[in-house]
Design a protein around this motif. Structure first.
Motif, PDB file in Angstrom:
ATOM      1  N   VAL A 371       0.836  -1.203   0.000  1.00 20.27           N
ATOM      2  CA  VAL A 371       0.000   0.000   0.000  1.00 20.27           C
ATOM      3  C   VAL A 371       0.871   1.254   0.000  1.00 20.27           C
ATOM      4  CG1 VAL A 371      -1.602   1.357   1.406  1.00 20.27           C
ATOM      5  CG2 VAL A 371      -2.019  -1.068   1.033  1.00 20.27           C
ATOM      6  N   VAL A 372       1.954   1.253   0.788  1.00 18.65           N
ATOM      7  CA  VAL A 372       2.873   2.393   0.787  1.00 18.65           C
ATOM      8  C   VAL A 372       3.416   2.628  -0.625  1.00 18.65           C
ATOM      9  CG1 VAL A 372       5.102   3.255   1.637  1.00 18.65           C
ATOM     10  CG2 VAL A 372       3.507   2.136   3.219  1.00 18.65           C
ATOM     11  N   ASP A 373       3.800   1.547  -1.305  1.00 19.01           N
ATOM     12  CA  ASP A 373       4.303   1.678  -2.679  1.00 19.01           C
ATOM     13  C   ASP A 373       3.247   2.299  -3.587  1.00 19.01           C
ATOM     14  OD1 ASP A 373       6.711   0.516  -1.952  1.00 19.01           O
ATOM     15  OD2 ASP A 373       6.082  -1.510  -2.512  1.00 19.01           O
ATOM     16  N   LYS A 374       2.013   1.812  -3.473  1.00 20.35           N
ATOM     17  CA  LYS A 374       0.921   2.315  -4.300  1.00 20.35           C
ATOM     18  C   LYS A 374       0.676   3.802  -4.051  1.00 20.35           C
ATOM     19  CE  LYS A 374      -1.183  -1.004  -6.757  1.00 20.35           C
ATOM     20  NZ  LYS A 374      -1.592  -0.888  -8.168  1.00 20.35           N
ATOM     21  N   ASP A 402       6.445  -6.179  13.230  1.00 19.22           N
ATOM     22  CA  ASP A 402       6.952  -7.066  12.177  1.00 19.22           C
ATOM     23  C   ASP A 402       8.245  -6.468  11.636  1.00 19.22           C
ATOM     24  OD1 ASP A 402       7.516  -8.440   9.832  1.00 19.22           O
ATOM     25  OD2 ASP A 402       5.439  -8.547   9.165  1.00 19.22           O
ATOM     26  N   LYS A 403       9.384  -7.113  11.924  1.00 22.32           N
ATOM     27  CA  LYS A 403      10.684  -6.558  11.543  1.00 22.32           C
ATOM     28  C   LYS A 403      10.791  -6.347  10.035  1.00 22.32           C
ATOM     29  CE  LYS A 403      15.638  -7.041  12.388  1.00 22.32           C
ATOM     30  NZ  LYS A 403      16.045  -6.655  11.033  1.00 22.32           N
ATOM     31  N   ARG A 404      10.209  -7.273   9.261  1.00 28.46           N
ATOM     32  CA  ARG A 404      10.279  -7.126   7.805  1.00 28.46           C
ATOM     33  C   ARG A 404       9.535  -5.872   7.349  1.00 28.46           C
ATOM     34  NH1 ARG A 404       8.149 -13.050   6.388  1.00 28.46           N
ATOM     35  NH2 ARG A 404       6.818 -12.394   8.117  1.00 28.46           N
ATOM     36  N   TYR A 405       8.417  -5.592   7.995  1.00 27.34           N
ATOM     37  CA  TYR A 405       7.683  -4.372   7.651  1.00 27.34           C
ATOM     38  C   TYR A 405       8.476  -3.136   8.058  1.00 27.34           C
ATOM     39  CZ  TYR A 405       4.372  -0.559   7.741  1.00 27.34           C
ATOM     40  OH  TYR A 405       3.788   0.665   7.552  1.00 27.34           O
ATOM     41  N   ILE A 406       8.984  -3.137   9.277  1.00 26.46           N
ATOM     42  CA  ILE A 406       9.712  -1.963   9.781  1.00 26.46           C
ATOM     43  C   ILE A 406      10.919  -1.663   8.897  1.00 26.46           C
ATOM     44  CG2 ILE A 406      11.072  -1.089  11.716  1.00 26.46           C
ATOM     45  CD1 ILE A 406       9.244  -2.745  13.566  1.00 26.46           C
ATOM     46  N   ASP A 411      13.458   1.626   4.551  1.00 25.39           N
ATOM     47  CA  ASP A 411      14.161   1.695   3.266  1.00 25.39           C
ATOM     48  C   ASP A 411      13.400   2.573   2.279  1.00 25.39           C
ATOM     49  OD1 ASP A 411      16.085   0.003   4.258  1.00 25.39           O
ATOM     50  OD2 ASP A 411      15.267  -1.805   3.312  1.00 25.39           O
ATOM     51  N   ARG A 412      12.086   2.443   2.235  1.00 28.60           N
ATOM     52  CA  ARG A 412      11.276   3.216   1.297  1.00 28.60           C
ATOM     53  C   ARG A 412      11.288   4.704   1.633  1.00 28.60           C
ATOM     54  NH1 ARG A 412       9.613  -1.861   1.216  1.00 28.60           N
ATOM     55  NH2 ARG A 412       8.374  -2.697  -0.545  1.00 28.60           N
ATOM     56  N   ASN A 416      12.884   7.938  -0.500  1.00 26.69           N
ATOM     57  CA  ASN A 416      11.912   8.886  -1.063  1.00 26.69           C
ATOM     58  C   ASN A 416      11.632  10.022  -0.082  1.00 26.69           C
ATOM     59  OD1 ASN A 416      10.771   7.421  -3.663  1.00 26.69           O
ATOM     60  ND2 ASN A 416      10.920   5.860  -2.049  1.00 26.69           N
ATOM     61  N   PRO A 417      12.654  10.831   0.224  1.00 25.23           N
ATOM     62  CA  PRO A 417      12.457  11.911   1.197  1.00 25.23           C
ATOM     63  C   PRO A 417      11.445  12.957   0.731  1.00 25.23           C
ATOM     64  CG  PRO A 417      14.580  12.120   0.097  1.00 25.23           C
ATOM     65  CD  PRO A 417      14.040  10.791  -0.286  1.00 25.23           C
ATOM     66  N   TRP A 418      11.159  13.004  -0.586  1.00 29.95           N
ATOM     67  CA  TRP A 418      10.195  13.964  -1.111  1.00 29.95           C
ATOM     68  C   TRP A 418       8.782  13.715  -0.585  1.00 29.95           C
ATOM     69  CZ3 TRP A 418       6.101  11.929  -3.816  1.00 29.95           C
ATOM     70  CH2 TRP A 418       6.246  10.625  -4.302  1.00 29.95           C
TER      71      TRP A 418
END
Length: 583
Positions: A371-374, A402-406, A411-412, A416-418
């Protein structure tokens, strides 16, 4: 003389045998109690001083119920009745009433011997294993586990092959909710306690039973349970306690796990949770229960199919994001949108089933990242739209541990600091968050990177205030039913006003959900709420221009924002000068 000597020898032998058997009993039990046929204590031993705060010698002459926790007395009575009928009963969990409160649960076994004046012999062992798990929670007057705890406990018991745990029965008592509305408090409490006792007595260890919703229950049990007899007993209890109750019908679906011996605990968990989800959302009736009856193997296959469908949708990003506006009551500007996933799944089904399933089975973290990507793509594609505003992305309470989520989210955001100033995170299902310290650390990290955080479902229970005292957030979203109830009751305005004032003191903005009429907007304005969200402005949409008339829908309310002019969203509005402080 010989006769006297024989009697003394027999008495000594009995005394010796008694001591020997007591010693044997303590190989398993921490406490033992003997009752006469009237269920009065005639002997007590073991660690009862620690459990009850009383010297065992002072217990003699008391009834057993005098020292049992009040909530467990109905269960204890039913256990003694069962021993009277069957001669013995095993593995019931009871607590003693002590000077400092109730003891921890003890596994209780009982035996009645007609040759010894129909006395009862009870042994108590400190419970370990599954039901001593402190993460398991009980709810309501029935003293039964809640749905989440039952799902965890039932799947573990079935996977580990706990002795006697071969089946799970789901029960629905049609008409119970309506009948309770006609009862007084004493009737209602007695009925719920009695129903809970029947279910616990029917379960494999006297404690593997749950309340899954209004009139809906679950029990893990063995092959020997007569489910029809259990149903009849519940019906009889209701008729005895509330004879005026009508239309009561007890239905049941039994799921056999005997053919699921080769399934892993993970897959069994998915099967159990799938069954509980289907049951909890069913609208009742024989057909819904009949659909759940059968083998755990079939349910696991259905659950695995649901998981595969969900994973496929996530992997292919085969869903779209609809937007729903959050609108300022005072400035009449769209502050931000909430992003809501919309995808078909199999056979055109709602995504709710899949998202709920994913939250229960630990798959939701991958979806939350997708969802974050979308949304990042959406932000980039719509940044020049006159209706553009920042977007709130939901994070499940399960994902923040969830470590994988965190790691994936970090990373995302770093790449993408914008998105700072354009992305908001909204914590949903916050009731699932148990480690508030870890949750707060995660949230403060997001806020430190420039991303505001909203706490969803606020006000639904005292736990919300616990979360807000432990977690620093920027916004709270007041649960829709809380808003509706506050508007409907006489003292509701005072409650919502106090809640809004409390948040304002903490410098936390407030959003009211389920705002569907101008009158509710006016009510929220009078209570000091900052923002509103609801179907007054339409359902979630893909085309933002369809929200262009939202100020017209505010016009019938007292909201100052109804008279606003200029840019429609916060991203395009010119910040107004602060209002002068009241003198």
């Amino acid at each position: 003389m010989a006769e006297i000597a024989a009697k003394e020898e027999q008495s000594a032998r009995r005394y010796s045998d008694r001591e020997r058997f007591i010693a044997f009993s303590f190989c398993w039990a921490e406490a033992i109690i003997e009752l006469d046929s009237d269920r009065t204590i005639t002997f007590a031993g073991g660690i009862l001083p620690l459990l009850t705060g009383k010297d065992p010698r002072t217990l003699k002459g008391m009834t057993i119920l005098d020292i049992i926790a009040d909530e467990d007395r109905p269960l204890a009575e039913q256990m003694l009745d069962a021993i009277t009928r069957a001669g013995r009963f095993d593995n019931i969990h009871l607590r003693f009433k002590g000077a400092q409160g109730n003891s921890q649960p003890l596994v209780t076994c009982g035996y009645r011997n007609p040759e010894l004046e129909n006395r009862y012999f009870l042994a108590f062992h400190i419970a370990g294993g599954l039901t001593s798990d402190k993460s398991l929670k009980k709810t309501g007057k029935e003293g039964l586990y809640d749905a989440d705890s039952f799902g965890k406990m039932a799947s573990k018991m079935l996977a580990e092959g706990v002795d006697g745990a071969g089946k799970m029965t789901l029960l629905e008592v049609d008409g119970l909710t309506e009948a309770q509305e006609e009862m007084d408090d004493a009737q209602r409490e007695n009925l719920m306690g009695a129903v809970g006792s029947v279910l616990k007595m029917s379960s494999v260890n006297g404690d593997a039973a749950a309340k899954l919703g209004d009139g809906k229950y679950g029990v893990v049990h063995g092959d020997g349970l007569d489910v029809d007899a259990m149903k009849a007993r519940i019906t009889s209890l209701i008729q005895n306690i509330a004879p005026e109750a009508e239309g009561i019908n007890v239905g049941a679906a039994t799921i056999d796990t005997g053919d699921a011996a080769g399934l892993t605990e993970e897959n069994l968990t998915k099967g159990v949770i799938h069954a509980l989800n289907e049951f909890s959302k069913s609208k009742g009736g024989a057909m819904s229960l009949e659909a759940l009856s059968g083998s755990m193997d079939d349910l696991v296959k259905d659950a695995m199919e649901t998981a595969e469908t969900f994973n496929r949708v996530v992997k292919k990003s085969d869903f779209r994001m609809a937007m729903h506006p959050i609108i300022g009551i005072n400035d009449g500007v769209i502050h931000h949108y909430e992003a809501l996933a919309r995808f078909q799944g199999k056979h055109g089904e709602s995504p709710y089933k899949y998202i709920t399933f994913a939250e229960e089975t630990g798959l939701i973290g991958a979806f939350d990242l997708s969802v974050v990507d979308k949304v990042m793509v959406w932000l980039d594609e719509n940044k020049d739209s006159p209706m553009f505003a920042s977007v709130a992305v939901n994070i499940s309470g399960n994902s923040i541990v969830d470590k994988r989520y965190i790691d994936g989210l970090q990373d995302r955001l770093k790449a993408n600091p914008w998105t700072q100033g354009k992305l908001i995170f909204e914590l949903t299902e916050s009731s699932r968050v148990e480690d508030l310290e870890t949750a707060n650390e995660f949230i403060q990290n997001l806020r430190g990177m420039g991303y505001p955080v909203c706490l969803d479902d606020f006000g639904a229970g005292a736990a919300s205030f616990q979360y807000l005292s432990a977690i620093d957030v920027d916004v709270v979203k007041i649960d829709g039913p809380v808003v509706k109830n506050a508007e409907a009751i006489e003292r509701g305005r005072a409650f919502l006003t106090a809640l809004a004032s409390f948040c304002r003191e903490l410098k936390v903005d407030t959003i009211a959900e389920m705002v569907d009429t101008p009158e509710t907007v006016s009510f929220c304005h009078a209570c000091g709420i900052d923002f509103v969200q609801g179907f007054l402005f339409g359902p979630p949409k893909f085309d933002l221009t369809e929200y262009g008339d939202f100020r017209e829908k505010l016009a019938a309310s007292t909201a100052p924002g109804a008279k606003a002019t200029g840019a429609l969203t916060s991203s395009h509005a010119t910040p107004s000068a602060p209002e002068p402080a009241a003198s």
